[in-house]
Design a protein around this motif. Structure first.
Motif, PDB file in Angstrom:
ATOM      1  N   TYR A  74      70.436 -45.908 -57.108  1.00  7.33           N
ATOM      2  CA  TYR A  74      70.899 -46.773 -58.205  1.00  7.33           C
ATOM      3  C   TYR A  74      69.072 -46.899 -58.061  1.00  7.33           C
ATOM      4  O   TYR A  74      68.257 -45.685 -56.943  1.00  7.33           O
ATOM      5  N   THR A  75      68.301 -46.541 -59.453  1.00  9.98           N
ATOM      6  CA  THR A  75      67.106 -45.945 -59.216  1.00  9.98           C
ATOM      7  C   THR A  75      66.449 -47.502 -59.822  1.00  9.98           C
ATOM      8  O   THR A  75      67.327 -48.310 -60.331  1.00  9.98           O
ATOM      9  N   CYS A  76      65.288 -47.611 -59.312  1.00  5.39           N
ATOM     10  CA  CYS A  76      64.391 -48.998 -59.330  1.00  5.39           C
ATOM     11  C   CYS A  76      62.695 -49.163 -59.374  1.00  5.39           C
ATOM     12  O   CYS A  76      62.391 -47.870 -58.906  1.00  5.39           O
ATOM     13  N   ASP A  95      57.968 -46.297 -56.987  1.00  6.15           N
ATOM     14  CA  ASP A  95      59.645 -45.723 -57.622  1.00  6.15           C
ATOM     15  C   ASP A  95      60.302 -45.186 -56.811  1.00  6.15           C
ATOM     16  O   ASP A  95      60.103 -44.273 -56.168  1.00  6.15           O
ATOM     17  N   ILE A  96      61.369 -45.780 -56.906  1.00 10.53           N
ATOM     18  CA  ILE A  96      62.334 -45.635 -56.270  1.00 10.53           C
ATOM     19  C   ILE A  96      63.869 -44.983 -56.140  1.00 10.53           C
ATOM     20  O   ILE A  96      63.968 -45.290 -57.588  1.00 10.53           O
ATOM     21  N   ALA A  97      64.177 -43.839 -56.017  1.00 12.30           N
ATOM     22  CA  ALA A  97      66.252 -43.210 -55.934  1.00 12.30           C
ATOM     23  C   ALA A  97      66.617 -42.891 -55.204  1.00 12.30           C
ATOM     24  O   ALA A  97      66.097 -42.808 -53.757  1.00 12.30           O
ATOM     25  N   ARG A 256      62.801 -54.770 -60.034  1.00 12.76           N
ATOM     26  CA  ARG A 256      63.597 -54.632 -61.216  1.00 12.76           C
ATOM     27  C   ARG A 256      63.191 -53.263 -61.552  1.00 12.76           C
ATOM     28  O   ARG A 256      63.460 -52.097 -61.115  1.00 12.76           O
ATOM     29  N   ASP A 257      63.918 -53.149 -63.176  1.00 15.61           N
ATOM     30  CA  ASP A 257      64.180 -51.752 -63.626  1.00 15.61           C
ATOM     31  C   ASP A 257      65.407 -50.796 -63.139  1.00 15.61           C
ATOM     32  O   ASP A 257      65.341 -50.243 -62.452  1.00 15.61           O
TER      33      ASP A 257
END
Length: 276
Positions: A74-76, A95-97, A256-257
């Motif tokens: 996921y990304t978030c 921001d995370i991948a 989130r996101d």
């Protein structure tokens, strides 16, 4: 060739929960790394609410089973704040991948970066070290655009609650589940179902909210209360708030996101993604 920066106390992200009894930082015992799954049908939304109210352990097990069956990455965006060595650090937005196999994590700080603006860990690559882009032109002029760092070194442990190698929303649920099972086995499990709540910090997602309190004694980092938010649609742990005595904040984590199973670019988890 990138260099090893000895003096960089990297602020590494920890998994968003905690075990019921102290575990070695960065190590999650094998018995907590998954939940046995017989592939039986998962509960529906009505059953999930009932489980959250009446059988929270089975509720979390269902969340893990669904994750294990469906999520590959996921990304978030993560918003977190932690107390380290008695000092409450500032809020960070990252921001995370993330990819499950091979285990891969890339962080890009949007707010609250200190000495690192990007960092990445990929299992089995880069000699099991973190790749780090230092924050600020001056730091990069001294250390270089890309340095390496021990993910479980002394400085990293002094800068965050857990090793980056133990990052992950699912690992957070597994830690929570382990602590609940251990407390239940000691007849010391006190949990209140708070109902369905929209969590602003998690992007106004509607969540099942559960709060564990009345700990017989403070647990790791002095924790005496844990509030967990599970997204009603995705069953992901998108929020957790850990407090100590006198309502003191130990840590908070909000996701989130979230985009599940994205198509990553070919260089998503390479040196190029960190050094540029």
């Amino acid at each position: 060739m990138y260099r090893l920066l000895i003096c960089l106390p990297l602020c590494v992200l920890m998994s968003p929960s905690h075990p019921g009894t102290p575990l070695t930082v960065g190590k999650l015992p094998s018995r907590f790394q998954s939940v046995a799954d017989d592939n039986a049908p998962l509960p529906d939304s009505i059953q999930m609410e009932r489980l959250a109210r009446d059988n929270p352990v089975e509720f979390l097990e269902a969340c893990v089973k669904r994750y294990q069956r469906t999520v590959k990455g996921y990304t978030c965006t993560l918003q977190k704040q932690e107390r380290i060595n008695g000092r409450l650090l500032g809020s960070e937005v990252i921001d995370i991948a993330f990819r499950e196999k091979p285990f891969s994590v890339l962080f890009k700080w949007k707010e609250g970066s200190r000495l690192a603006e990007k960092t990445m860990y990929v299992e089995g690559e880069n000699e099991e070290m973190l790749l780090v882009r230092p924050s600020g032109k001056l730091a990069r002029a001294v250390a270089g655009d890309l340095v390496i760092r021990d993910p479980e070194g002394k400085d990293a442990k002094a800068s965050a609650r857990y090793s980056l190698k133990e990052f992950g929303m699912n690992k957070g649920v597994l830690r929570t589940l382990a602590s609940w099972k251990e407390a239940k086995a000691r007849d010391a499990f006190h949990l209140e179902y708070l109902g369905e709540i929209k969590v602003k910090e998690a992007g106004d997602r509607l969540c099942y909210a559960l709060r564990r309190s009345k700990y017989p004694k403070p647990e790791e980092d002095g924790i005496t209360e844990l509030t967990t938010y599970i997204d009603k649609e995705t069953w992901l742990q998108v929020g957790s708030v850990l407090k100590g005595e006198e309502n003191k904040l130990v840590a908070s984590y909000y996701f989130r996101d979230i985009k599940l199973n994205p198509d990553y670019k070919a260089d998503q988890f390479t040196k190029a993604a960190v050094g540029e």
